[in-house]
Scaffold this motif. Structure first.
Motif, PDB file in Angstrom:
ATOM      1  N   LEU A   9       1.480   2.668  -3.595  1.00  0.00           N
ATOM      2  CA  LEU A   9       0.518   1.955  -2.748  1.00  0.00           C
ATOM      3  C   LEU A   9      -0.907   2.102  -3.259  1.00  0.00           C
ATOM      4  O   LEU A   9      -1.840   1.557  -2.666  1.00  0.00           O
ATOM      5  N   GLU A  10      -1.078   2.870  -4.371  1.00  0.00           N
ATOM      6  CA  GLU A  10      -2.377   3.091  -5.003  1.00  0.00           C
ATOM      7  C   GLU A  10      -3.343   3.806  -4.059  1.00  0.00           C
ATOM      8  O   GLU A  10      -4.539   3.495  -3.995  1.00  0.00           O
ATOM      9  N   TYR A  11      -2.823   4.790  -3.328  1.00  0.00           N
ATOM     10  CA  TYR A  11      -3.677   5.600  -2.460  1.00  0.00           C
ATOM     11  C   TYR A  11      -4.477   6.562  -3.328  1.00  0.00           C
ATOM     12  O   TYR A  11      -3.922   7.242  -4.202  1.00  0.00           O
ATOM     13  N   HIS A  12      -5.791   6.640  -3.104  1.00  0.00           N
ATOM     14  CA  HIS A  12      -6.676   7.369  -4.004  1.00  0.00           C
ATOM     15  C   HIS A  12      -6.400   8.868  -4.028  1.00  0.00           C
ATOM     16  O   HIS A  12      -6.730   9.543  -4.995  1.00  0.00           O
ATOM     17  N   ASN A  13      -5.785   9.409  -2.964  1.00  0.00           N
ATOM     18  CA  ASN A  13      -5.610  10.864  -2.863  1.00  0.00           C
ATOM     19  C   ASN A  13      -4.141  11.257  -2.973  1.00  0.00           C
ATOM     20  O   ASN A  13      -3.737  12.291  -2.454  1.00  0.00           O
ATOM     21  N   LEU A  84       5.095   4.770   5.449  1.00  0.00           N
ATOM     22  CA  LEU A  84       4.906   4.500   4.016  1.00  0.00           C
ATOM     23  C   LEU A  84       5.946   3.495   3.522  1.00  0.00           C
ATOM     24  O   LEU A  84       5.639   2.607   2.722  1.00  0.00           O
ATOM     25  N   GLY A  85       7.185   3.667   3.990  1.00  0.00           N
ATOM     26  CA  GLY A  85       8.224   2.715   3.617  1.00  0.00           C
ATOM     27  C   GLY A  85       7.904   1.313   4.108  1.00  0.00           C
ATOM     28  O   GLY A  85       8.111   0.316   3.392  1.00  0.00           O
ATOM     29  N   LEU A  86       7.397   1.218   5.336  1.00  0.00           N
ATOM     30  CA  LEU A  86       6.991  -0.081   5.878  1.00  0.00           C
ATOM     31  C   LEU A  86       5.875  -0.689   5.040  1.00  0.00           C
ATOM     32  O   LEU A  86       5.899  -1.884   4.722  1.00  0.00           O
ATOM     33  N   ALA A  87       4.894   0.138   4.672  1.00  0.00           N
ATOM     34  CA  ALA A  87       3.781  -0.354   3.864  1.00  0.00           C
ATOM     35  C   ALA A  87       4.251  -0.852   2.498  1.00  0.00           C
ATOM     36  O   ALA A  87       3.777  -1.881   2.002  1.00  0.00           O
ATOM     37  N   VAL A  88       5.202  -0.136   1.898  1.00  0.00           N
ATOM     38  CA  VAL A  88       5.740  -0.560   0.601  1.00  0.00           C
ATOM     39  C   VAL A  88       6.461  -1.904   0.732  1.00  0.00           C
ATOM     40  O   VAL A  88       6.298  -2.794  -0.115  1.00  0.00           O
ATOM     41  N   ARG A  89       7.248  -2.058   1.795  1.00  0.00           N
ATOM     42  CA  ARG A  89       7.960  -3.331   2.000  1.00  0.00           C
ATOM     43  C   ARG A  89       6.978  -4.488   2.204  1.00  0.00           C
ATOM     44  O   ARG A  89       7.173  -5.583   1.656  1.00  0.00           O
ATOM     45  N   LEU A  90       5.941  -4.251   2.976  1.00  0.00           N
ATOM     46  CA  LEU A  90       4.950  -5.302   3.215  1.00  0.00           C
ATOM     47  C   LEU A  90       4.169  -5.623   1.944  1.00  0.00           C
ATOM     48  O   LEU A  90       3.852  -6.786   1.683  1.00  0.00           O
ATOM     49  N   GLU A  91       3.870  -4.587   1.163  1.00  0.00           N
ATOM     50  CA  GLU A  91       3.168  -4.800  -0.106  1.00  0.00           C
ATOM     51  C   GLU A  91       4.027  -5.655  -1.051  1.00  0.00           C
ATOM     52  O   GLU A  91       3.508  -6.553  -1.730  1.00  0.00           O
ATOM     53  N   TYR A  92       5.322  -5.383  -1.076  1.00  0.00           N
ATOM     54  CA  TYR A  92       6.222  -6.176  -1.916  1.00  0.00           C
ATOM     55  C   TYR A  92       6.298  -7.623  -1.418  1.00  0.00           C
ATOM     56  O   TYR A  92       6.266  -8.572  -2.215  1.00  0.00           O
ATOM     57  N   ALA A  93       6.390  -7.786  -0.090  1.00  0.00           N
ATOM     58  CA  ALA A  93       6.486  -9.136   0.483  1.00  0.00           C
ATOM     59  C   ALA A  93       5.234  -9.961   0.180  1.00  0.00           C
ATOM     60  O   ALA A  93       5.314 -11.182  -0.008  1.00  0.00           O
ATOM     61  N   ASP A  94       4.083  -9.297   0.114  1.00  0.00           N
ATOM     62  CA  ASP A  94       2.830 -10.002  -0.174  1.00  0.00           C
ATOM     63  C   ASP A  94       2.684 -10.328  -1.656  1.00  0.00           C
ATOM     64  O   ASP A  94       1.863 -11.180  -2.024  1.00  0.00           O
ATOM     65  N   ASN A  95       3.457  -9.651  -2.519  1.00  0.00           N
ATOM     66  CA  ASN A  95       3.308  -9.835  -3.969  1.00  0.00           C
ATOM     67  C   ASN A  95       4.675  -9.959  -4.641  1.00  0.00           C
ATOM     68  O   ASN A  95       4.953  -9.282  -5.635  1.00  0.00           O
TER      69      ASN A  95
END
Length: 242
Positions: A9-13, A84-95
């Motif tokens: 997710l490219e989280y800075h930390n 985090l899993g939800l965020a990864v799925r949404l990130e994939y759906a957007d790209n």
């Protein structure tokens, strides 16, 4: 246990994140909602963004229910892994077009080349240095011997304060509300009812100023943490590299 998803997710930390760190945990939840999940409208994220509020756990529990997370707020590792899993799925759906042809070899090559667009800049170019210095002066960012570090600070400021969402949120007028002064104890008596009422008003205004100051402090802390999260930066020595 969260490093791979945070890195994706490219989280800075991502390299030093600690789930047991309350401040870091709350800031991560806010970042996930602001940048990846975006379940709430911008104007509905205020309670979640106020990470210093004692009622934050209550708002977080409501947030978990709103996104249909199956875990309770007390199950921190489980609900964070699920978010985090939800965020990864949404990130994939957007790209989808970006990721559908990804292979293990492609990912390995990308990791070798680096995904940060700043890595390919010629930091010794005079035009680059002049441009960075002009931006730093315009945005009132403190000068640094490392121009790339200054550019990263500029990028963080633009993302946090000058994005369309941030500007829209900052320009939104605060809604007024009625306050009953009788319910607020002054703690002392001046002997004059009018002076007592004026003192109550001044105290409420002071409290509001303190809250605004705390919000600005929190924003500054997040920005500084984003900068010093660079593994090439040794903030204890106050310089870059060894």
């Amino acid at each position: 246990m969260f490093r791979r998803k945070l890195s994706a997710l490219e989280y800075h930390n991502s390299g030093v994140f600690d789930c047991k760190d309350e401040v870091g945990f709350r800031n991560l939840i806010v970042w996930l909602e602001d940048q990846k999940i975006r379940h709430y409208k911008i104007e509905e994220r205020g309670n979640l963004r106020n990470v210093q509020n004692n009622e934050w756990p209550v708002h977080f529990e409501k947030y978990l229910a709103d996104v249909n997370c199956p875990f309770k707020a007390q199950e921190r590792q489980e609900n964070l892994d699920w978010l985090l899993g939800l965020a990864v799925r949404l990130e994939y759906a957007d790209n989808v077009d970006k990721y559908k042809n990804c292979t293990a070899d492609n990912v390995k090559n990308d990791a070798t080349k680096g995904t940060d667009p700043l890595i390919n800049l010629d930091v010794n170019n005079p035009d680059f240095k002049a441009g960075v210095m002009a931006l730093a002066n315009l945005l009132q960012i403190q000068r640094h011997d490392d121009y790339l570090m200054m550019l990263k600070a500029i990028r963080i400021l633009v993302q946090e304060r000058l994005s369309p969402e941030a500007i829209a949120n900052a320009n939104r007028a605060k809604e007024g509300f009625t306050v009953s002064l009788e319910k607020h104890l002054l703690g002392f008596d001046t002997g004059d009812a009018t002076l007592n009422e004026a003192a109550r008003v001044l105290r409420l205004l002071h409290i509001e100023e303190l809250r605004d100051l705390q919000t600005r402090i929190n924003e500054a802390i997040v920005a500084v943490q984003s900068i010093i999260a660079d593994p090439k930066t040794d903030h204890r020595l106050g310089k870059v590299g060894r």
